[in-house]
Design a protein around this motif. Structure first.
Motif, PDB file in Angstrom:
ATOM      1  N   UNK A   5      14.952 -29.563 -12.424  1.00 16.70           N
ATOM      2  CA  UNK A   5      15.914 -29.537 -11.308  1.00 16.70           C
ATOM      3  C   UNK A   5      15.211 -29.147 -10.012  1.00 16.70           C
ATOM      4  N   UNK A   6      14.331 -28.163 -10.076  1.00 19.25           N
ATOM      5  CA  UNK A   6      13.610 -27.730  -8.875  1.00 19.25           C
ATOM      6  C   UNK A   6      12.727 -28.849  -8.329  1.00 19.25           C
ATOM      7  N   UNK A   7      12.132 -29.636  -9.226  1.00 18.04           N
ATOM      8  CA  UNK A   7      11.237 -30.717  -8.787  1.00 18.04           C
ATOM      9  C   UNK A   7      11.985 -31.819  -8.050  1.00 18.04           C
ATOM     10  N   UNK A   8      13.295 -31.848  -8.213  1.00 15.28           N
ATOM     11  CA  UNK A   8      14.106 -32.884  -7.579  1.00 15.28           C
ATOM     12  C   UNK A   8      14.585 -32.470  -6.189  1.00 15.28           C
ATOM     13  N   UNK A   9      14.274 -31.240  -5.783  1.00 11.85           N
ATOM     14  CA  UNK A   9      14.826 -30.702  -4.540  1.00 11.85           C
ATOM     15  C   UNK A   9      13.723 -30.436  -3.518  1.00 11.85           C
TER      16      UNK A   9
END
Length: 523
Positions: free
Chosen positions: A240-244
């Motif tokens: 999820x963090x990599x998508x932001x």
């Protein structure tokens, strides 16, 4: 001007996101053919895409005037009114639309979604229920009804509806996560094998994989497998963090700006207070007991809950006008007409239809605005929920939020945000002595009676036994704690982070380096 050619050109320009050109052409079409609703309709869509909701409202009101049978235009009018903050007019428009669209599943779905936006969950449920009756195999209708059933407290119905969604559309990974949160699963009743098989077979989109990882983390936790739970949680959070594109310094910097702008000098003239009934703000970080306190207080005969709303922030932004960045908005907000800000907020919340003299606004992030709230509303009561630092951070980390809280997916970001939040709250206590009541989650769990009496006393309310049986409160709740607040108080989540002490060691070290106590309760 040929109307069909112009409409095609506008549609092509909008598809290419050339909104200014599309708007110019749509405005010209509406000017040349003022009785044709198509030009106004296109102009309204351009304004919606541009975020100009006032102009959007004017355009779609013109469509309704010219084509009263266009129920989609009525829907857009209601949407624009909500964006404008005119909730009374929006509610009236939705009531008309609900009656007119009773035979249209699609329109009822969207009407229900707008009711959800207004936290009117009973009417949202009615719209979604009718939508499913009209289209029983429509997975979006079933999903919407499941979310509404969760909000109104029918968790068994919600689980059954998510089962139907998944059976009809196995790729609706959001349904797997939502279902996982609704009850405690057991060795004989869980979905772990099903979800692990999905991951092994390959999930085509990253968002879906994130939802499955979080769902598995929840169900493994229910089964007592801490290692498997955290492994899936970490994979989901990292993905999820990599998508932001998020930098926690944006938020920590904003909190530093708030402390700078709303300094002791800002309050040197004093802040007036009143014992008259008024709003009750429950603030803090998410997953710290804010929903629990909301349910306790709203079980009182003089108190109604507004749930998590954004009326204060929206009133603030409307009065402050356009801002180039967060710092600009913060500085502009310090120069507002505070009486007008308070009136704007109270007008907005009054339009939500709750009758109690005391209305609870349970929006955790309102902790950012406490200086403005104190200046704008002498009748405002403020209750700040605290929780032990590690339990607080872990509870946030293991929750997959639908919107907001972008700091929650990296442990280092979570630590930095928590440190900045604690510093800002210390500042508010310094400049607003006695205005904020701190309540610790751990104390609430250990002494429900005593802490409930403290909170009621702070609000100027007499004690009522109903506040202690909050789990019997039938009002809706649409937060991440919707399932938990339907149960009696339990203490099993206190110290839960210790099941993952090794995995959370870096978080603990970062907090302690900033002087934050990580053992025991909130300090």
């Amino acid at each position: 001007m040929n109307i069909m050619t112009a409409l095609q050109q506008i549609d092509a320009l909008m598809k290419e996101r050339r909104l200014a050109e599309a708007g110019d052409l749509a405005a010209l079409l509406a000017e040349k053919h003022p009785t044709n609703p198509d030009g106004w309709r296109r102009l309204g869509r351009v304004h919606e895409a541009s975020g100009n909701f006032s102009a959007m409202l004017t355009s779609f009101q013109k469509v309704v005037e010219l084509a009263k049978e266009d129920l989609h235009a009525h829907l857009k009018v209601a949407q624009a009114l909500i964006q404008q903050g005119d909730l009374k007019a929006a509610t009236d428009e939705l009531a008309r639309l609900r009656a007119l669209a009773w035979g249209d599943s699609y329109l009822l779905m969207h009407t229900g979604q707008l009711y959800t936006h207004l936290s009117v969950f009973d009417l949202a449920y009615d719209c979604f229920k009718r939508s499913v009756a009209l289209a029983p195999k429509d997975t979006q209708a079933l999903y919407n009804l499941a979310t509404a059933a969760t909000a109104v407290g029918d968790l068994d119905e919600a689980v059954a509806l998510y089962d139907q969604v998944i059976a009809l559309k196995p790729s609706d990974y959001d349904a797997y996560y939502n279902r996982a949160t609704l009850r405690k699963w057991t060795a004989d009743n869980n979905h772990i094998a099903e979800m692990e098989a999905l991951l092994r077979s390959g999930v085509p989109d990253m968002k879906g994989a994130v939802q499955l990882f979080y769902a598995l983390a929840k169900e493994y936790e229910d089964l007592g497998d801490a290692g498997a739970s955290f492994a899936h949680l970490r994979r989901g959070a990292d993905l999820r963090a990599s998508m932001m594109a998020y930098h926690v310094s944006t938020d920590t910097g904003a909190m530093a700006d708030i402390e700078r702008v709303f300094s002791a000098d800002f309050f040197k003239g004093g802040v007036s207070t009143s014992d008259a009934p008024g709003p009750i703000f429950i603030v803090g970080l998410p997953r710290t007991g804010t929903t629990l306190v909301d349910r306790i207080l709203s079980s009182h005969s003089s108190v109604d809950s507004l749930g998590e709303i954004h009326d204060f922030a929206q009133s603030l932004m409307r009065l402050a006008g356009p801002a180039s960045n967060k710092t600009d908005l913060i500085e502009k907000s310090a120069a507002l007409d505070f009486e007008a800000l308070g009136e704007a907020y109270l007008t907005s919340t009054a339009a939500r239809g709750q009758a109690g003299p005391y209305l609870v606004d349970k929006t955790p992030a309102n902790f950012l605005y406490l200086g403005l709230i104190a200046r704008a509303m002498p009748t405002a009561r403020i209750i700040h929920l605290q929780r032990g630092a590690m339990d607080s951070c872990f509870a946030i980390y293991k929750t997959l939020f639908r919107l907001g809280y972008p700091y929650s997916y990296r442990l280092e970001d979570l630590a930095d945000y928590f440190i900045a939040y604690r510093k800002l709250m210390a500042h508010w206590h310094a400049v607003l002595p006695g205005r904020i009541l701190d309540v610790s989650y751990e104390s609430l769990v250990a002494d429900l009676d005593g802490q409930t009496r403290r909170m009621l006393d702070h609000c100027g309310l007499p004690f009522e036994d109903a506040c202690l049986t909050f789990h019997e409160n039938k009002s809706a709740s649409a937060t991440a704690s919707a399932a938990q607040v339907r149960q009696p108080l339990y203490a099993s989540s206190v110290g839960r982070w210790k099941d993952h002490a090794e995995a959370l060691a870096s978080l603990k070290a970062r907090l302690e380096a900033a002087g934050i106590t990580t053992e025991g309760g909130a300090k």
